[in-house]
Design an enzyme around this catalytic site. Structure first.
Site, PDB file in Angstrom:
ATOM      1  N   ARG A  55      -9.828  37.008   0.227  1.00 53.37           N
ATOM      2  CA  ARG A  55      -9.725  36.055  -1.280  1.00 53.37           C
ATOM      3  C   ARG A  55     -11.191  35.831  -1.650  1.00 53.37           C
ATOM      4  O   ARG A  55     -11.748  35.629  -0.902  1.00 53.37           O
ATOM      5  CB  ARG A  55      -9.493  34.568  -1.077  1.00 53.37           C
ATOM      6  CG  ARG A  55      -7.141  34.785  -1.209  1.00 53.37           C
ATOM      7  CD  ARG A  55      -6.810  33.050  -0.523  1.00 53.37           C
ATOM      8  NE  ARG A  55      -7.214  32.742  -1.457  1.00 53.37           N
ATOM      9  CZ  ARG A  55      -7.331  31.678  -1.466  1.00 53.37           C
ATOM     10  NH1 ARG A  55      -6.663  31.112  -0.877  1.00 53.37           N
ATOM     11  NH2 ARG A  55      -7.086  30.277  -2.285  1.00 53.37           N
ATOM     12  N   SER A 115     -12.615  33.153  -2.894  1.00 56.03           N
ATOM     13  CA  SER A 115     -12.725  31.478  -3.076  1.00 56.03           C
ATOM     14  C   SER A 115     -14.009  31.733  -1.855  1.00 56.03           C
ATOM     15  O   SER A 115     -13.801  32.301  -1.325  1.00 56.03           O
ATOM     16  CB  SER A 115     -12.120  30.738  -2.939  1.00 56.03           C
ATOM     17  OG  SER A 115     -11.443  30.624  -1.346  1.00 56.03           O
ATOM     18  N   LYS A 170      -3.095  27.803   8.278  1.00 52.34           N
ATOM     19  CA  LYS A 170      -2.415  27.079   7.087  1.00 52.34           C
ATOM     20  C   LYS A 170      -1.566  27.340   5.672  1.00 52.34           C
ATOM     21  O   LYS A 170      -0.723  26.753   5.435  1.00 52.34           O
ATOM     22  CB  LYS A 170      -2.766  25.687   7.063  1.00 52.34           C
ATOM     23  CG  LYS A 170      -3.615  25.671   5.903  1.00 52.34           C
ATOM     24  CD  LYS A 170      -4.026  23.933   5.518  1.00 52.34           C
ATOM     25  CE  LYS A 170      -5.408  23.849   4.504  1.00 52.34           C
ATOM     26  NZ  LYS A 170      -5.794  22.143   4.895  1.00 52.34           N
ATOM     27  N   ASP A 171      -2.381  28.334   5.308  1.00 49.07           N
ATOM     28  CA  ASP A 171      -1.529  29.084   4.347  1.00 49.07           C
ATOM     29  C   ASP A 171      -0.165  30.055   4.702  1.00 49.07           C
ATOM     30  O   ASP A 171      -0.488  30.596   3.299  1.00 49.07           O
ATOM     31  CB  ASP A 171      -3.073  29.901   3.517  1.00 49.07           C
ATOM     32  CG  ASP A 171      -3.371  28.625   2.268  1.00 49.07           C
ATOM     33  OD1 ASP A 171      -3.618  27.745   2.675  1.00 49.07           O
ATOM     34  OD2 ASP A 171      -5.156  29.259   2.517  1.00 49.07           O
ATOM     35  N   ARG A 226       1.717  16.942   1.483  1.00 48.46           N
ATOM     36  CA  ARG A 226       1.404  16.865   2.987  1.00 48.46           C
ATOM     37  C   ARG A 226       0.644  15.401   3.159  1.00 48.46           C
ATOM     38  O   ARG A 226       0.999  14.043   3.317  1.00 48.46           O
ATOM     39  CB  ARG A 226       0.766  17.602   3.851  1.00 48.46           C
ATOM     40  CG  ARG A 226       1.358  16.781   5.646  1.00 48.46           C
ATOM     41  CD  ARG A 226       0.126  16.755   6.171  1.00 48.46           C
ATOM     42  NE  ARG A 226      -1.602  17.516   5.937  1.00 48.46           N
ATOM     43  CZ  ARG A 226      -2.410  17.563   5.919  1.00 48.46           C
ATOM     44  NH1 ARG A 226      -2.630  15.640   6.631  1.00 48.46           N
ATOM     45  NH2 ARG A 226      -3.247  18.025   5.845  1.00 48.46           N
ATOM     46  N   ARG A 227      -0.153  15.543   2.398  1.00 49.79           N
ATOM     47  CA  ARG A 227      -1.820  14.760   2.337  1.00 49.79           C
ATOM     48  C   ARG A 227      -1.455  13.572   1.671  1.00 49.79           C
ATOM     49  O   ARG A 227      -1.490  12.665   1.587  1.00 49.79           O
ATOM     50  CB  ARG A 227      -2.464  15.364   1.626  1.00 49.79           C
ATOM     51  CG  ARG A 227      -3.467  16.302   2.843  1.00 49.79           C
ATOM     52  CD  ARG A 227      -4.515  16.058   2.216  1.00 49.79           C
ATOM     53  NE  ARG A 227      -6.114  17.485   3.417  1.00 49.79           N
ATOM     54  CZ  ARG A 227      -5.860  18.292   3.550  1.00 49.79           C
ATOM     55  NH1 ARG A 227      -6.400  19.672   2.433  1.00 49.79           N
ATOM     56  NH2 ARG A 227      -6.779  18.692   3.884  1.00 49.79           N
ATOM     57  N   ARG A 287      -6.185  20.423  -7.889  1.00 51.14           N
ATOM     58  CA  ARG A 287      -6.343  21.970  -7.517  1.00 51.14           C
ATOM     59  C   ARG A 287      -7.377  22.378  -7.911  1.00 51.14           C
ATOM     60  O   ARG A 287      -8.306  21.761  -8.412  1.00 51.14           O
ATOM     61  CB  ARG A 287      -5.381  22.542  -8.672  1.00 51.14           C
ATOM     62  CG  ARG A 287      -3.682  22.474  -8.095  1.00 51.14           C
ATOM     63  CD  ARG A 287      -3.023  22.896  -6.511  1.00 51.14           C
ATOM     64  NE  ARG A 287      -3.766  23.689  -6.804  1.00 51.14           N
ATOM     65  CZ  ARG A 287      -3.285  25.247  -6.733  1.00 51.14           C
ATOM     66  NH1 ARG A 287      -2.651  25.690  -7.508  1.00 51.14           N
ATOM     67  NH2 ARG A 287      -3.944  26.358  -6.744  1.00 51.14           N
ATOM     68  N   ARG A 339     -12.851  20.654  -6.482  1.00 50.84           N
ATOM     69  CA  ARG A 339     -12.248  19.078  -6.861  1.00 50.84           C
ATOM     70  C   ARG A 339     -13.710  18.375  -6.689  1.00 50.84           C
ATOM     71  O   ARG A 339     -12.991  17.336  -7.098  1.00 50.84           O
ATOM     72  CB  ARG A 339     -11.696  19.340  -4.558  1.00 50.84           C
ATOM     73  CG  ARG A 339     -10.385  19.843  -4.891  1.00 50.84           C
ATOM     74  CD  ARG A 339      -9.576  20.173  -4.334  1.00 50.84           C
ATOM     75  NE  ARG A 339      -8.581  21.452  -4.062  1.00 50.84           N
ATOM     76  CZ  ARG A 339      -7.335  21.586  -2.951  1.00 50.84           C
ATOM     77  NH1 ARG A 339      -7.162  20.464  -2.410  1.00 50.84           N
ATOM     78  NH2 ARG A 339      -6.604  22.323  -3.024  1.00 50.84           N
ATOM     79  N   CYS A 397       5.184  24.349   1.131  1.00 51.60           N
ATOM     80  CA  CYS A 397       4.468  23.726   0.143  1.00 51.60           C
ATOM     81  C   CYS A 397       5.276  22.940  -0.811  1.00 51.60           C
ATOM     82  O   CYS A 397       4.915  21.498  -1.245  1.00 51.60           O
ATOM     83  CB  CYS A 397       3.547  24.896  -0.602  1.00 51.60           C
ATOM     84  SG  CYS A 397       2.154  26.100   0.101  1.00 51.60           S
TER      85      CYS A 397
END
Length: 308
Positions: free
Chosen positions: A12, A14, A86-87, A134-135, A152, A158, A245
């Site tokens: 990706r 990012s 984790k994705d 989860r958080r 997001r 963020r 998710c």
């Protein structure tokens, strides 16, 4: 089809994804004595990157960050894909496997605020932003008096929203902040015992075509066995619970000598109830330990718990 004299690394776009891809590229180059030109990056925009206005749980879940990379792998446009572990969804498309993982970074979550020193110090009604169910659930479990809202965007986005005062605090993964050189933003680090991380947090996963022995042999030299054992337990746990998710699930495994210790949680989204399972056993039984923990929690869940 990709040139067999190169290994094309899909990622990706990012900043964090690129940092992880560059780490993979550097490890492969050092391991084989290759130049970076033999390991070009192919930046692929995913559906998950384009969705910024709603929770991923409402748009399709974890696969939104992997679908386009999966397509590129299967059509031969890239030779390997670099993912935040984790994705990754629990089920991969036929023909794609996780070859393994790089050595794991810090698994903990970081609390970040410009005015308050810790989650405990936030005043009643303070606003905490997070994109992770989860958080959000773990925050509500510890501080049901807080307002928890969707936040997001990539890490830098963020942090910018925090600076603009859109939220009073946020939580981010320490691993990502370390890889981006942004740990100076961390206000406090949350202890794993109090705030269990996401399955796979801190680990970089390498995905390849299942039948591509050339690529699998090339990446084998940079894979980390202890991380592989830990993720085998964590992902087996997640698979039993059909984790996505849409579900607040936390899980963490660590090696203590030859033994593996695993702890898993499933939470109601409002944090009002938590179910926990713990396992300890030989690292070679990692997947079985995680699966057993998941089955235990499934047997203890009230009807509709995961969909609350």
């Amino acid at each position: 089809m990709a040139d067999t004299s190169t290994l094309v690394i899909g990622t990706r776009g990012s900043p964090l994804a690129l940092a992880q891809a560059h780490e993979t590229q550097a490890r492969l180059a050092a391991s084989h004595g290759w130049t970076p030109e033999r390991l070009p990056l192919s930046i692929i925009k995913t559906t998950g990157d384009a969705i910024q206005d709603r929770p991923l749980s409402e748009a399709g879940g974890k696969g939104l960050f992997t679908k386009e990379l999966d397509i590129a792998l299967l059509d031969g446009s890239i030779d390997l894909a670099v993912h935040s572990a984790k994705d990754l969804p629990t089920a991969l498309p036929e023909g794609i496997v996780i070859a393994g993982y790089l050595p794991r970074e810090d698994v903990r979550d970081a609390f970040i605020s410009r005015r308050y020193g810790s989650l405990r110090d936030l005043p009643q009604g303070a606003v905490v932003g997070s994109a992770s169910l989860r958080r959000q659930a773990e925050i509500r479990r510890l501080r049901p008096d807080l307002q928890v809202t969707l936040l997001r965007g990539n890490v830098q986005t963020r942090l910018a929203k925090l600076d603009r005062g859109e939220v009073d605090a946020t939580l981010l993964a320490m691993a990502g902040l370390r890889r981006l050189g942004l740990t100076d933003h961390v206000t406090a680090v949350l202890d794993v015992d109090d705030f269990l991380p996401a399955v796979g947090q801190g680990a970089i996963a390498i995905a390849t075509r299942a039948d591509d022995e050339r690529v699998r042999q090339a990446v084998e030299t940079i894979l980390d066995a202890p991380t592989g054992h830990a993720l085998a337990a964590e992902r087996a746990f997640l698979t039993v619970l059909d984790g996505s998710c849409r579900t607040p699930i936390a899980g963490h495994a660590r090696l203590d000598g030859g033994a593996l210790e695993f702890r898993g949680l499933v939470l109601r989204p409002d944090g009002s109830e938590t179910l926990e399972a713990v396992r300890r056993g030989d690292a070679s039984d990692a997947a079985a330990l995680g699966r057993e923990a998941g089955l235990e929690l499934r047997s203890r869940m009230p009807a509709g718990f995961l969909n609350a």
